[in-house]
Structure formats: C-alpha cells, structure tokens
Design a protein around this motif. Structure first.
Motif, PDB file in Angstrom:
ATOM      1  N   ALA A  82       0.841  -1.194   0.000  1.00  0.00           N
ATOM      2  CA  ALA A  82       0.000   0.000   0.000  1.00  0.00           C
ATOM      3  C   ALA A  82       0.880   1.250   0.000  1.00  0.00           C
ATOM      4  O   ALA A  82       2.106   1.173  -0.130  1.00  0.00           O
ATOM      5  N   HIS A  83       0.230   2.393   0.141  1.00  0.00           N
ATOM      6  CA  HIS A  83       0.926   3.679   0.243  1.00  0.00           C
ATOM      7  C   HIS A  83       0.369   4.462   1.431  1.00  0.00           C
ATOM      8  O   HIS A  83      -0.720   4.158   1.926  1.00  0.00           O
ATOM      9  N   TYR A  84       1.128   5.451   1.883  1.00  0.00           N
ATOM     10  CA  TYR A  84       0.624   6.331   2.938  1.00  0.00           C
ATOM     11  C   TYR A  84       0.957   7.773   2.583  1.00  0.00           C
ATOM     12  O   TYR A  84       1.874   8.055   1.797  1.00  0.00           O
ATOM     13  N   SER A  85       0.190   8.675   3.156  1.00  0.00           N
ATOM     14  CA  SER A  85       0.471  10.099   2.994  1.00  0.00           C
ATOM     15  C   SER A  85       0.234  10.799   4.323  1.00  0.00           C
ATOM     16  O   SER A  85      -0.490  10.300   5.192  1.00  0.00           O
ATOM     17  N   LEU A  86       0.865  11.967   4.483  1.00  0.00           N
ATOM     18  CA  LEU A  86       0.723  12.783   5.683  1.00  0.00           C
ATOM     19  C   LEU A  86       0.328  14.191   5.268  1.00  0.00           C
ATOM     20  O   LEU A  86       0.804  14.709   4.254  1.00  0.00           O
ATOM     21  N   GLU A  87      -0.532  14.803   6.074  1.00  0.00           N
ATOM     22  CA  GLU A  87      -1.049  16.129   5.738  1.00  0.00           C
ATOM     23  C   GLU A  87      -0.951  17.035   6.959  1.00  0.00           C
ATOM     24  O   GLU A  87      -1.201  16.603   8.083  1.00  0.00           O
ATOM     25  N   ILE A  88      -0.577  18.295   6.734  1.00  0.00           N
ATOM     26  CA  ILE A  88      -0.452  19.257   7.826  1.00  0.00           C
ATOM     27  C   ILE A  88      -1.188  20.547   7.459  1.00  0.00           C
ATOM     28  O   ILE A  88      -1.084  21.022   6.325  1.00  0.00           O
ATOM     29  N   PRO A  89      -1.982  21.103   8.383  1.00  0.00           N
ATOM     30  CA  PRO A  89      -2.676  22.364   8.086  1.00  0.00           C
ATOM     31  C   PRO A  89      -1.741  23.560   8.277  1.00  0.00           C
ATOM     32  O   PRO A  89      -0.875  23.562   9.150  1.00  0.00           O
ATOM     33  N   GLU A  90      -1.944  24.552   7.432  1.00  0.00           N
ATOM     34  CA  GLU A  90      -1.180  25.792   7.542  1.00  0.00           C
ATOM     35  C   GLU A  90      -2.111  26.930   7.147  1.00  0.00           C
ATOM     36  O   GLU A  90      -2.367  27.148   5.968  1.00  0.00           O
ATOM     37  N   GLY A  91      -2.653  27.635   8.150  1.00  0.00           N
ATOM     38  CA  GLY A  91      -3.633  28.664   7.863  1.00  0.00           C
ATOM     39  C   GLY A  91      -4.918  28.044   7.321  1.00  0.00           C
ATOM     40  O   GLY A  91      -5.479  27.121   7.917  1.00  0.00           O
ATOM     41  N   GLU A  92      -5.357  28.506   6.163  1.00  0.00           N
ATOM     42  CA  GLU A  92      -6.573  27.993   5.558  1.00  0.00           C
ATOM     43  C   GLU A  92      -6.315  26.791   4.641  1.00  0.00           C
ATOM     44  O   GLU A  92      -7.253  26.272   4.036  1.00  0.00           O
ATOM     45  N   PHE A  93      -5.063  26.388   4.539  1.00  0.00           N
ATOM     46  CA  PHE A  93      -4.698  25.355   3.579  1.00  0.00           C
ATOM     47  C   PHE A  93      -4.221  24.086   4.287  1.00  0.00           C
ATOM     48  O   PHE A  93      -3.733  24.128   5.424  1.00  0.00           O
ATOM     49  N   ASP A  94      -4.365  22.963   3.593  1.00  0.00           N
ATOM     50  CA  ASP A  94      -3.801  21.689   4.044  1.00  0.00           C
ATOM     51  C   ASP A  94      -2.713  21.291   3.067  1.00  0.00           C
ATOM     52  O   ASP A  94      -2.965  21.101   1.861  1.00  0.00           O
ATOM     53  N   ILE A  97       2.940  16.534   3.495  1.00  0.00           N
ATOM     54  CA  ILE A  97       4.262  16.394   4.114  1.00  0.00           C
ATOM     55  C   ILE A  97       5.078  15.493   3.211  1.00  0.00           C
ATOM     56  O   ILE A  97       4.686  14.358   2.918  1.00  0.00           O
ATOM     57  N   PHE A  98       6.200  15.986   2.727  1.00  0.00           N
ATOM     58  CA  PHE A  98       7.016  15.203   1.807  1.00  0.00           C
ATOM     59  C   PHE A  98       7.728  14.087   2.567  1.00  0.00           C
ATOM     60  O   PHE A  98       8.303  14.309   3.635  1.00  0.00           O
ATOM     61  N   VAL A  99       7.706  12.890   1.985  1.00  0.00           N
ATOM     62  CA  VAL A  99       8.232  11.720   2.699  1.00  0.00           C
ATOM     63  C   VAL A  99       9.526  11.188   2.095  1.00  0.00           C
ATOM     64  O   VAL A  99      10.043  10.169   2.546  1.00  0.00           O
ATOM     65  N   ASP A 100      10.064  11.842   1.067  1.00  0.00           N
ATOM     66  CA  ASP A 100      11.372  11.426   0.556  1.00  0.00           C
ATOM     67  C   ASP A 100      12.129  12.645   0.038  1.00  0.00           C
ATOM     68  O   ASP A 100      11.615  13.758   0.017  1.00  0.00           O
ATOM     69  N   ALA A 105       5.025  12.962  -2.027  1.00  0.00           N
ATOM     70  CA  ALA A 105       4.054  13.087  -0.939  1.00  0.00           C
ATOM     71  C   ALA A 105       3.399  11.752  -0.605  1.00  0.00           C
ATOM     72  O   ALA A 105       2.485  11.706   0.211  1.00  0.00           O
ATOM     73  N   ARG A 106       3.858  10.681  -1.228  1.00  0.00           N
ATOM     74  CA  ARG A 106       3.277   9.361  -0.978  1.00  0.00           C
ATOM     75  C   ARG A 106       4.400   8.357  -0.730  1.00  0.00           C
ATOM     76  O   ARG A 106       5.286   8.177  -1.555  1.00  0.00           O
ATOM     77  N   GLY A 107       4.358   7.700   0.439  1.00  0.00           N
ATOM     78  CA  GLY A 107       5.379   6.720   0.783  1.00  0.00           C
ATOM     79  C   GLY A 107       4.861   5.296   0.640  1.00  0.00           C
ATOM     80  O   GLY A 107       3.664   5.057   0.528  1.00  0.00           O
ATOM     81  N   ASP A 108       5.779   4.348   0.651  1.00  0.00           N
ATOM     82  CA  ASP A 108       5.428   2.929   0.534  1.00  0.00           C
ATOM     83  C   ASP A 108       5.181   2.328   1.915  1.00  0.00           C
ATOM     84  O   ASP A 108       5.913   2.620   2.867  1.00  0.00           O
TER      85      ASP A 108
END
Length: 232
Positions: A82-94, A97-100, A105-108
C-alpha cells in the motif's frame, strides 16, 4: 539516503506504533504545536483510502508525532502493498508532508500477516477447456502421445501478496510446467520457474516469492493430464 525514505510496515494482529519527525529543508525540526497531522493509508492504486487517522503529538517543538493503531484498526484490511500520505494544516490550507528527498508526498507501506497469520482457504484454479490438450487426437496422421501441446491455467490474482503457494496434481504427465508472472492480467508474461516431469503421476507444491500481481501455469506436454490445481 534519508532514513525516512524507507518503506514502512504495519503488522496485523498486534498494535502498531510509528514515530514521525518533521524536518525543514535544512533538516531542522519543525514546530508542530497545536497542529492536527493526518495520516492516510491508501491502496496500491491510490484509488481508495483504507485508513484515516490523526497523529498524536509527543514532542511538538521537535516536530515529533506518533501514529498509534490498535489491532482492530487494521483487522479488516487485507495484507497488501500500500501507500501512505501525511497532511499538515497551515492557515486555511492543508499541505502534504514530503516523505522522501524527491519531494514525494506518498510513501510505501506494507501491511503484513507476519505476527498473527490468518487462515486463507485454497482456491481451485481451472484450466479453460477451449484449448487443445495431449491425447485429444483420436484419428488422423498424428500418433497418440507424440504431439506436443501448450496450454494454460486460468489467471491467479495474487492481490499483491509476496508469497503464493500452488499445488498441482498430475496423471501420467510428460513435459514442462512453467509458472509465469505478469503485471497485466492478459499480456507480457515472464517466466518465474520451470519444472520438467517424465510420465509423472503425483502431486507437487510450488512456492512463489516476490510481487507478481498475476500468475498462471503453462503446460508444455505430449501426454498425460493435470487433474487439479489449488492456490493460496
């Protein structure tokens, strides 16, 4: 290579705890105080979210947060790549998170049964009867048992599992058995392993390791038959 670029693993049947640390482009910790970091688990094709959960902040000033999953969280998710992703809010935006190191933005991630394997029933693999088989010639210029035929089993979808076991029962089989793999369901087949049998009446098992999305058996024979094939 940055350590965070390596694939991650979730083990079914037990609790899992994975720690993440957020670093900026200068490899300095990012302050994530009061941030809600979201972890998403995606299928291999990236078409379905398998799990969605917030990370627990443990040392936010150091950019450290933890993914905590109990056994029940992934109980109904089959073992798979599968894959995973991470997200972080910053102000009004999401933001992702870069993983490599390539700003991906998508890791194994691998979901495995290694800690607590679950029982998987064998499936019967058919041999389509629209093909020609040895001993099928009853008259004409061809002699019994001297014509070599190539025929195939139906395709096995491995569901991206790293290990596939096959059992085949033969009756007076003479010829080669080739186990083939492919990334497509009906083309671009490549050889995984080959076995040769001489007038064999027995049952044999095969263990296929590695990621082969689709597998089939090829039989090149001038006599005998394949009575039954099971796979799991």
């Amino acid at each position: 290579m940055p350590q965070y670029a390596k694939p991650l693993t979730l083990n079914k049947g037990v609790d899992n705890r994975i720690q993440f640390q957020l670093l900026n482009q200068e490899q300095k910790p990012v302050d994530i105080t009061d941030k809600v970091l979201t972890f998403r688990l995606l299928n291999a094709e990236g078409t379905k979210i398998l799990l969605d959960k917030a990370l627990r902040l443990t040392l936010p000033l150091k950019g450290i947060a933890v993914l905590e999953l109990n056994a029940a969280d992934i109980e109904d998710i089959p073992a798979q790549r599968a894959h995973y992703s991470l997200e972080i809010p910053e102000g009004e935006f999401d933001f992702p998170i870069f993983v490599d190191q390539d700003a991906g933005a998508r890791g194994d991630m691998y979901i495995v049964d290694s800690v607590l394997p679950s029982f998987v029933a064998s499936q019967v693999i058919t041999i389509p009867q629209s093909q020609s088989f040895p001993n099928s010639v009853s008259s004409g210029s061809e002699s019994y048992g001297l014509t070599e035929y190539t025929y195939y089993s139906s395709v096995i979808n491995t569901q991206d599992n790293p290990i596939l076991t096959i059992q085949a029962k033969f009756n007076e089989f003479e010829g080669n058995v080739v186990i083939e793999g492919s990334t497509e369901v009906d083309s671009d087949w490549y050889e995984i392993t080959t076995e040769t049998y001489a007038n064999t009446s027995d049952t044999f098992g095969y263990t296929i390791k590695g990621y082969h999305p689709f597998v089939r058996m090829s039989f090149v024979s001038d006599s005998g038959e394949v009575e039954k094939i099971l796979a799991r």
